[in-house]
Scaffold this motif. Structure first.
Motif, PDB file in Angstrom:
ATOM      1  N   GLU A   1     -41.862   2.972 -11.904  1.00 32.83           N
ATOM      2  CA  GLU A   1     -41.225   3.553 -13.096  1.00 32.83           C
ATOM      3  C   GLU A   1     -41.468   2.687 -14.326  1.00 32.83           C
ATOM      4  OE1 GLU A   1     -36.765   4.668 -14.806  1.00 32.83           O
ATOM      5  OE2 GLU A   1     -37.001   3.766 -12.814  1.00 32.83           O
ATOM      6  N   LEU A   2     -41.332   1.379 -14.164  1.00 33.67           N
ATOM      7  CA  LEU A   2     -41.497   0.487 -15.319  1.00 33.67           C
ATOM      8  C   LEU A   2     -42.947   0.442 -15.798  1.00 33.67           C
ATOM      9  CD1 LEU A   2     -39.138  -2.488 -14.386  1.00 33.67           C
ATOM     10  CD2 LEU A   2     -38.752  -0.671 -16.057  1.00 33.67           C
ATOM     11  N   ALA A   3     -43.894   0.561 -14.875  1.00 35.37           N
ATOM     12  CA  ALA A   3     -45.302   0.589 -15.278  1.00 35.37           C
ATOM     13  C   ALA A   3     -45.571   1.804 -16.164  1.00 35.37           C
ATOM     14  CB  ALA A   3     -46.202   0.606 -14.046  1.00 35.37           C
ATOM     15  N   TYR A   4     -44.949   2.925 -15.814  1.00 36.47           N
ATOM     16  CA  TYR A   4     -45.082   4.124 -16.647  1.00 36.47           C
ATOM     17  C   TYR A   4     -44.386   3.932 -17.998  1.00 36.47           C
ATOM     18  CZ  TYR A   4     -43.655   8.529 -18.688  1.00 36.47           C
ATOM     19  OH  TYR A   4     -43.393   9.523 -19.590  1.00 36.47           O
ATOM     20  N   LEU A   5     -43.192   3.357 -17.967  1.00 34.81           N
ATOM     21  CA  LEU A   5     -42.443   3.156 -19.209  1.00 34.81           C
ATOM     22  C   LEU A   5     -43.177   2.197 -20.153  1.00 34.81           C
ATOM     23  CD1 LEU A   5     -38.740   2.943 -17.965  1.00 34.81           C
ATOM     24  CD2 LEU A   5     -39.980   4.913 -18.883  1.00 34.81           C
ATOM     25  N   LYS A   6     -43.940   1.285 -19.568  1.00 34.39           N
ATOM     26  CA  LYS A   6     -44.719   0.367 -20.402  1.00 34.39           C
ATOM     27  C   LYS A   6     -45.814   1.131 -21.152  1.00 34.39           C
ATOM     28  CE  LYS A   6     -47.321  -2.864 -18.480  1.00 34.39           C
ATOM     29  NZ  LYS A   6     -47.755  -4.149 -17.878  1.00 34.39           N
ATOM     30  N   VAL A   7     -46.437   2.081 -20.469  1.00 30.93           N
ATOM     31  CA  VAL A   7     -47.424   2.933 -21.143  1.00 30.93           C
ATOM     32  C   VAL A   7     -46.751   3.693 -22.281  1.00 30.93           C
ATOM     33  CG1 VAL A   7     -49.050   4.851 -20.883  1.00 30.93           C
ATOM     34  CG2 VAL A   7     -48.742   3.219 -19.015  1.00 30.93           C
ATOM     35  N   ASP A   8     -45.612   4.276 -21.966  1.00 23.91           N
ATOM     36  CA  ASP A   8     -44.872   5.069 -22.958  1.00 23.91           C
ATOM     37  C   ASP A   8     -44.444   4.214 -24.151  1.00 23.91           C
ATOM     38  OD1 ASP A   8     -43.409   6.940 -24.298  1.00 23.91           O
ATOM     39  OD2 ASP A   8     -42.028   7.391 -22.672  1.00 23.91           O
ATOM     40  N   ALA A   9     -43.929   3.015 -23.880  1.00 25.00           N
ATOM     41  CA  ALA A   9     -43.458   2.143 -24.954  1.00 25.00           C
ATOM     42  C   ALA A   9     -44.605   1.695 -25.852  1.00 25.00           C
ATOM     43  CB  ALA A   9     -42.745   0.929 -24.366  1.00 25.00           C
ATOM     44  N   GLU A  10     -45.733   1.325 -25.251  1.00 28.99           N
ATOM     45  CA  GLU A  10     -46.883   0.882 -26.048  1.00 28.99           C
ATOM     46  C   GLU A  10     -47.487   2.040 -26.834  1.00 28.99           C
ATOM     47  OE1 GLU A  10     -49.227  -1.927 -27.707  1.00 28.99           O
ATOM     48  OE2 GLU A  10     -47.685  -2.334 -26.200  1.00 28.99           O
ATOM     49  N   PHE A  11     -47.520   3.219 -26.218  1.00 34.08           N
ATOM     50  CA  PHE A  11     -48.016   4.417 -26.908  1.00 34.08           C
ATOM     51  C   PHE A  11     -47.116   4.743 -28.099  1.00 34.08           C
ATOM     52  CE2 PHE A  11     -47.766   9.080 -27.398  1.00 34.08           C
ATOM     53  CZ  PHE A  11     -49.079   9.368 -27.715  1.00 34.08           C
ATOM     54  N   SER A  12     -45.809   4.704 -27.895  1.00 31.88           N
ATOM     55  CA  SER A  12     -44.865   4.982 -28.980  1.00 31.88           C
ATOM     56  C   SER A  12     -44.947   3.919 -30.064  1.00 31.88           C
ATOM     57  CB  SER A  12     -43.432   5.043 -28.433  1.00 31.88           C
ATOM     58  OG  SER A  12     -43.314   6.078 -27.477  1.00 31.88           O
ATOM     59  N   LEU A  13     -45.172   2.689 -29.659  1.00 35.38           N
ATOM     60  CA  LEU A  13     -45.351   1.609 -30.633  1.00 35.38           C
ATOM     61  C   LEU A  13     -46.564   1.878 -31.507  1.00 35.38           C
ATOM     62  CD1 LEU A  13     -44.682  -1.212 -31.746  1.00 35.38           C
ATOM     63  CD2 LEU A  13     -46.023  -2.179 -29.861  1.00 35.38           C
ATOM     64  N   ALA A  14     -47.658   2.306 -30.869  1.00 38.06           N
ATOM     65  CA  ALA A  14     -48.871   2.625 -31.628  1.00 38.06           C
ATOM     66  C   ALA A  14     -48.622   3.759 -32.616  1.00 38.06           C
ATOM     67  CB  ALA A  14     -50.001   3.002 -30.663  1.00 38.06           C
ATOM     68  N   GLN A  15     -47.930   4.786 -32.170  1.00 44.57           N
ATOM     69  CA  GLN A  15     -47.651   5.929 -33.042  1.00 44.57           C
ATOM     70  C   GLN A  15     -46.825   5.550 -34.265  1.00 44.57           C
ATOM     71  OE1 GLN A  15     -45.911   8.832 -30.251  1.00 44.57           O
ATOM     72  NE2 GLN A  15     -47.665  10.148 -30.707  1.00 44.57           N
ATOM     73  N   ASN A  16     -45.944   4.594 -34.098  1.00 41.86           N
ATOM     74  CA  ASN A  16     -45.030   4.217 -35.180  1.00 41.86           C
ATOM     75  C   ASN A  16     -45.477   2.979 -35.948  1.00 41.86           C
ATOM     76  OD1 ASN A  16     -42.396   6.016 -34.894  1.00 41.86           O
ATOM     77  ND2 ASN A  16     -43.081   5.531 -32.822  1.00 41.86           N
ATOM     78  N   SER A  17     -46.696   2.513 -35.681  1.00 42.24           N
ATOM     79  CA  SER A  17     -47.206   1.311 -36.344  1.00 42.24           C
ATOM     80  C   SER A  17     -47.943   1.661 -37.636  1.00 42.24           C
ATOM     81  CB  SER A  17     -48.164   0.563 -35.415  1.00 42.24           C
ATOM     82  OG  SER A  17     -47.504   0.095 -34.273  1.00 42.24           O
ATOM     83  N   LEU A  18     -48.181   0.621 -38.407  1.00 43.14           N
ATOM     84  CA  LEU A  18     -49.053   0.787 -39.571  1.00 43.14           C
ATOM     85  C   LEU A  18     -50.447   1.160 -39.077  1.00 43.14           C
ATOM     86  CD1 LEU A  18     -47.994  -2.381 -41.609  1.00 43.14           C
ATOM     87  CD2 LEU A  18     -47.359   0.002 -42.087  1.00 43.14           C
ATOM     88  N   GLU A  19     -51.156   1.912 -39.894  1.00 41.69           N
ATOM     89  CA  GLU A  19     -52.473   2.389 -39.467  1.00 41.69           C
ATOM     90  C   GLU A  19     -53.405   1.246 -39.096  1.00 41.69           C
ATOM     91  OE1 GLU A  19     -55.845   4.328 -41.965  1.00 41.69           O
ATOM     92  OE2 GLU A  19     -54.447   5.948 -41.434  1.00 41.69           O
ATOM     93  N   THR A  20     -53.260   0.106 -39.770  1.00 36.56           N
ATOM     94  CA  THR A  20     -54.140  -1.037 -39.499  1.00 36.56           C
ATOM     95  C   THR A  20     -53.939  -1.620 -38.091  1.00 36.56           C
ATOM     96  OG1 THR A  20     -52.488  -2.460 -40.551  1.00 36.56           O
ATOM     97  CG2 THR A  20     -54.339  -1.705 -41.917  1.00 36.56           C
ATOM     98  N   LYS A  21     -52.797  -1.332 -37.479  1.00 39.27           N
ATOM     99  CA  LYS A  21     -52.510  -1.869 -36.152  1.00 39.27           C
ATOM    100  C   LYS A  21     -52.559  -0.809 -35.047  1.00 39.27           C
ATOM    101  CE  LYS A  21     -49.677  -5.729 -37.761  1.00 39.27           C
ATOM    102  NZ  LYS A  21     -48.397  -6.446 -37.613  1.00 39.27           N
ATOM    103  N   GLN A  22     -52.772   0.425 -35.444  1.00 36.47           N
ATOM    104  CA  GLN A  22     -52.695   1.507 -34.467  1.00 36.47           C
ATOM    105  C   GLN A  22     -53.804   1.459 -33.424  1.00 36.47           C
ATOM    106  OE1 GLN A  22     -52.391   5.082 -36.981  1.00 36.47           O
ATOM    107  NE2 GLN A  22     -50.304   5.335 -36.194  1.00 36.47           N
ATOM    108  N   LYS A  23     -55.023   1.227 -33.852  1.00 36.82           N
ATOM    109  CA  LYS A  23     -56.141   1.260 -32.901  1.00 36.82           C
ATOM    110  C   LYS A  23     -55.939   0.243 -31.772  1.00 36.82           C
ATOM    111  CE  LYS A  23     -61.160   0.792 -32.487  1.00 36.82           C
ATOM    112  NZ  LYS A  23     -62.437   0.583 -33.202  1.00 36.82           N
TER     113      LYS A  23
END
Length: 299
Positions: free
Chosen positions: A210-232
């Motif tokens: 479960e936590l391995a999946y949540l880590k994907v979700d958290a990092e994906f959500s972090l990317a979505q909510n980041s500045l464009e310069t850090k998204q990639k």
């Protein structure tokens, strides 16, 4: 009438007090010899009257120093406190015993009871786990000191139980960061860090899928909510976490959700790459447009 009622109560209290003051225990405490008190303490101990036995042993310990009875008085006193669920006090007393009487035949048992008393004082998983860490360490120290002890198997079981508390605490902490991560980017980062720490500390945990999946979700959500310069960079991290998740849990119930985030991450990286290419082309065009024209020599 009221005064008469109060008088009866006071009289009753007085009678109880007088009876108590005349009891064999009170007489023993007040006027008994040290030898009589020691024998009385042993009798109360055998009857499981931990309170009275404890009072007598506590009184005797300072005056018995250097005598044959000193060792057992301290050992029994520690047990009277344990039996009254005074676990931190009993831990202190058992520890003092095995340090003072290191060669005693009871030293091993005292060291185990020190660790066991600490174990009994550990809180539920949702509270601070400092005591749990201390108890775990004490039990491991006991096993190291007495690898062939009759208490070894029980100590090992207790360590596993305490590690279960620490595991549950760490799991809930990681989940909490994940649940609150919608409020700010810092929580997304904290969730990923907490999950990484959990996977390192508890590699065989049942919560890791479960936590391995949540880590994907958290990092994906972090990317979505980041500045464009850090998204990639963060989408690439999400892809990496997804691939590690799929490799370890190919039949996971969370596989479809993770696949969607993987696909979206790839599309976002392609989009960001195109934007970067267009910006580079625009920079080059502007550079050429602003470059001074070459001056040719007149014929």
């Amino acid at each position: 009438m009221q005064n008469r009622h109060i008088g009866k109560i006071l009289l009753g209290i007085g009678v109880v007090f007088l009876l108590g003051s005349c009891s064999p225990f009170s007489k023993l405490q007040k006027s008994g010899s040290d030898d009589a008190k020691y024998k009385g303490a042993l009798e109360y101990y055998k009857k499981a009257d931990w309170y009275r036995a404890g009072l007598l042993f506590e009184e005797l310990i300072p005056v018995l120093k250097g005598s044959n009875e000193s060792e057992m008085a301290q050992f029994y006193y520690a047990y009277t406190q344990y039996q009254q669920q005074q676990y931190l006090l009993s831990a202190t007393l058992f520890k003092k015993f095995y340090e003072t009487f290191a060669r005693s035949e009871y030293a091993q048992e005292a060291m185990y009871m020190y660790a066991y008393s600490l174990y009994k004082d550990t809180p539920s998983f949702n509270l601070d786990q400092s005591n749990t860490l201390t108890a775990t360490s004490a039990l491991q120290d006991f096993i190291n000191a007495y690898p062939d002890s009759k208490y070894k198997e029980e100590s090992t079981k207790l360590i596993l139980e305490l590690r279960g508390k620490l595991e549950r605490k760490a799991y809930e902490k990681a989940k909490l960061y994940y649940k609150t991560s919608g409020f700010n980017i810092a929580s997304y980062k904290s969730a990923v860090i907490a999950i990484n720490n959990f996977q390192k500390d508890f590699p065989d945990s049942e919560y890791n899928e479960e936590l391995a999946y949540l880590k994907v979700d958290a990092e994906f959500s972090l990317a979505q909510n980041s500045l464009e310069t850090k998204q990639k960079e963060r989408y690439q991290e999400a892809i990496g976490y997804h691939q590690a998740f799929v490799d370890k849990y190919p039949n996971s119930q969370f596989l479809k959700q993770s696949e969607k985030m993987f696909e979206t991450s790839q599309k976002e990286i392609d989009r960001l790459d195109k934007l970067e290419q267009e910006r580079e082309k625009e920079k080059a065009r502007l550079k050429d447009a602003n470059r001074p024209a070459k001056v040719t020599a007149a014929n």
